[in-house]
Design a protein around this motif. Structure first.
Motif, short mmCIF file in Angstrom:
data_model
loop_
_atom_site.label_atom_id
_atom_site.label_comp_id
_atom_site.label_asym_id
_atom_site.label_seq_id
_atom_site.Cartn_x
_atom_site.Cartn_y
_atom_site.Cartn_z
N ILE A 108 -11.31 12.16 -14.77
CA ILE A 108 -10.19 12.83 -14.12
C ILE A 108 -9.32 11.75 -13.50
CG2 ILE A 108 -9.46 14.45 -12.34
CD1 ILE A 108 -12.11 15.92 -12.71
N ILE A 109 -8.01 11.83 -13.78
CA ILE A 109 -7.10 10.79 -13.30
C ILE A 109 -6.04 11.38 -12.38
CG2 ILE A 109 -7.46 9.45 -15.40
CD1 ILE A 109 -4.59 10.23 -16.22
N SER A 110 -5.48 10.52 -11.55
CA SER A 110 -4.38 10.87 -10.66
C SER A 110 -3.19 9.98 -11.00
CB SER A 110 -4.79 10.65 -9.20
OG SER A 110 -3.66 10.70 -8.35
N LYS A 111 -2.01 10.50 -10.78
CA LYS A 111 -0.80 9.70 -10.96
C LYS A 111 -0.63 8.71 -9.83
CE LYS A 111 4.19 10.34 -11.65
NZ LYS A 111 5.30 11.33 -11.66
N ASN A 112 -1.29 8.96 -8.73
CA ASN A 112 -1.19 8.13 -7.53
C ASN A 112 -2.21 7.00 -7.57
OD1 ASN A 112 -0.95 7.03 -5.01
ND2 ASN A 112 -1.43 8.91 -3.88
N ALA A 113 -1.74 5.79 -7.65
CA ALA A 113 -2.64 4.63 -7.74
C ALA A 113 -3.45 4.44 -6.47
CB ALA A 113 -1.83 3.37 -8.03
N ASP A 114 -3.00 5.03 -5.37
CA ASP A 114 -3.71 4.88 -4.10
C ASP A 114 -4.72 6.00 -3.85
OD1 ASP A 114 -2.27 2.59 -3.44
OD2 ASP A 114 -0.61 3.77 -2.63
N SER A 115 -4.92 6.89 -4.84
CA SER A 115 -5.87 7.99 -4.68
C SER A 115 -7.28 7.46 -4.49
CB SER A 115 -5.83 8.90 -5.91
OG SER A 115 -4.56 9.49 -6.06
N LYS A 198 -2.21 3.49 -17.46
CA LYS A 198 -1.24 2.41 -17.62
C LYS A 198 0.18 2.95 -17.62
CE LYS A 198 -0.03 -1.36 -20.78
NZ LYS A 198 -0.38 -2.04 -22.07
N LYS A 199 0.40 4.05 -18.32
CA LYS A 199 1.75 4.62 -18.43
C LYS A 199 2.26 5.16 -17.10
CE LYS A 199 4.30 8.26 -20.87
NZ LYS A 199 4.21 9.34 -21.91
N LEU A 200 1.39 5.82 -16.35
CA LEU A 200 1.80 6.49 -15.12
C LEU A 200 1.58 5.67 -13.86
CD1 LEU A 200 0.36 10.05 -15.89
CD2 LEU A 200 2.70 9.24 -16.26
N GLY A 201 0.85 4.57 -14.00
CA GLY A 201 0.56 3.75 -12.84
C GLY A 201 -0.45 4.39 -11.90
N GLY A 202 -1.32 5.24 -12.45
CA GLY A 202 -2.30 5.95 -11.65
C GLY A 202 -3.66 5.31 -11.68
N ARG A 203 -4.71 6.13 -11.48
CA ARG A 203 -6.07 5.60 -11.52
C ARG A 203 -7.06 6.73 -11.78
NH1 ARG A 203 -9.36 6.27 -6.82
NH2 ARG A 203 -10.62 4.53 -7.55
N VAL A 204 -8.24 6.34 -12.19
CA VAL A 204 -9.34 7.29 -12.37
C VAL A 204 -9.90 7.63 -11.00
CG1 VAL A 204 -11.67 7.58 -13.27
CG2 VAL A 204 -9.94 6.46 -14.67
N VAL A 205 -10.03 8.93 -10.73
CA VAL A 205 -10.58 9.35 -9.44
C VAL A 205 -11.96 9.98 -9.58
CG1 VAL A 205 -8.32 9.68 -8.39
CG2 VAL A 205 -9.42 11.61 -9.56
N CYS A 206 -12.37 10.26 -10.83
CA CYS A 206 -13.65 10.92 -11.02
C CYS A 206 -14.20 10.62 -12.41
CB CYS A 206 -13.47 12.42 -10.85
SG CYS A 206 -14.99 13.30 -10.56
N ASP A 207 -15.45 10.22 -12.48
CA ASP A 207 -16.16 9.98 -13.73
C ASP A 207 -16.98 11.24 -14.03
OD1 ASP A 207 -18.14 9.32 -15.63
OD2 ASP A 207 -18.19 7.24 -14.99
N VAL A 208 -16.59 11.98 -15.06
CA VAL A 208 -17.25 13.25 -15.37
C VAL A 208 -18.70 13.02 -15.78
CG1 VAL A 208 -17.20 15.28 -16.88
CG2 VAL A 208 -15.07 14.35 -15.96
N GLN A 209 -18.98 11.89 -16.43
CA GLN A 209 -20.35 11.59 -16.83
C GLN A 209 -21.26 11.44 -15.60
OE1 GLN A 209 -17.92 11.74 -19.69
NE2 GLN A 209 -17.51 9.96 -18.39
#
Length: 334
Positions: A108-115, A198-209
């Motif tokens: 799960i990713i967020s557009k907010n890099a500071d999430s 990379k495109k949105l400048g966001g980050r992963v906030v949750c690893d579903v695995q």
């Protein structure tokens, strides 16, 4: 030097082109292998790059096309979502699961890099785009949120006390929703995850695995290789052995892997894959684990899946597939 073509040579040239096009069409004795775009196609990229004797590979843009090809018997072999393979088998389609090839590549990713890193309960009150409503991504999301007793409903707008879910047709559609602010988060599969970040400048906030391991223990099967019952066990044994030996090739040859997928897309469709890196392919969690080694993990996943309900109250999976679903080269011959 200028070369002039006569009318006769033009006719001959046209005939040659037609012959070449015909040669690209699978012959009656060739094995037809289908797979969806993305990580499943990357799993077979070495074969597509180097070629495999008497075999034609085709990458299709989505799972619905793939289901139809397997159900009709057009596909001799296919890599497909594990839930779809089980459902087809339960419905009488004569296939066997040969191996599990991807073992969870959802984030799960967020557009907010500071999430910040998030737990399931943290998504309450937010809007989440989810891919694969009827396949492993969407179903796994539902099982995890049900297990955590976190309520959700399909809605484009935020809902108090619940997670508002928008089901997206594919990765690019989910990324577009996140990019425009229509949702706050998106559940995607690698390699789309890294491209979106990379495109949105966001980050992963949750690893579903990691979520799954905490909730159910172990890992979950995502995509598997199946074969219909007219394929010889000699071919299957050699193919699966070669596929196991190919593990790691794409990670070491990312440029060749993405080019192989793109050049084997079904006519009229384009791959969603962009530039791949070794890290992105590693995140796809690709590894060939044969049926007999995968049975326990598959059974656990199918058991959880059979407890999940459709809107009409029927189970998502009618029953846990019996032992006949799993390939045994001693018993299954043509």
């Amino acid at each position: 030097m200028k070369i002039k073509f006569s009318k006769l040579s033009a006719v001959a040239l046209a005939a040659l082109i037609a012959a070449c096009c015909f040669a690209c069409t699978p012959s009656a004795d060739e094995i037809r292998v289908y797979m969806p775009d993305g990580a499943p196609a990357i799993a077979l990229s070495k074969f597509m790059h180097e070629g495999y004797a008497d075999t034609v590979f085709t990458v299709v843009p989505n799972g619905e096309i793939l289901r139809a090809r397997v159900a009709s018997g057009d596909a001799d072999l296919a890599i497909m979502p594990i839930n779809a393979a089980a459902a087809l088998y339960n419905n009488g389609v004569k296939i066997k699961m040969l191996s599990v090839n991807t073992h969870g590549n959802l984030y799960i990713i967020s557009k907010n890099a500071d999430s910040a890193d998030m737990e399931i309960a943290d998504f309450v009150g937010s809007r989440l785009a989810v891919i694969g409503q009827a396949d492993v991504p969407g179903l796994t999301f539902r099982m995890l949120f049900d297990k955590a007793e976190v309520p959700y409903e399909t809605s484009k707008n935020a809902v108090d006390g619940k997670v508002a879910v928008t089901y997206a047709a594919d990765g690019p559609a989910a990324i577009a929703l996140l990019g425009t602010g229509a949702v706050d988060y998106a559940l995607l599969a690698e390699p789309a995850v890294s491209n979106a970040v990379k495109k949105l400048g966001g980050r992963v906030v949750c690893d579903v695995q990691a979520m799954w391991k905490d909730a159910f223990g172990g890992s979950f099967p995502q995509a598997c290789l199946v074969a219909k019952d007219t394929v010889s066990y000699e071919y299957i044994n050699k193919f699966v052995a070669a596929l196991s030996a190919a593990d790691g090739w794409a990670e070491n040859n990312p440029t060749e892997a993405v080019n192989a997928v793109k050049t084997h897309m079904e006519t009229g469709s384009e791959s969603s894959l962009a530039q791949l890196t070794a890290a992105m392919i590693k995140g796809c969690n690709i590894k060939t684990v044969e049926a007999y080694e995968s049975k326990t993990a598959c059974t656990e996943y199918f058991t959880a899946l059979s407890a999940l309900k459709k809107d009409d109250g029927a189970p998502v999976l009618s029953k846990v597939p019996d032992d006949g679903f799993y390939y045994d080269h001693i018993e299954w011959t043509t």
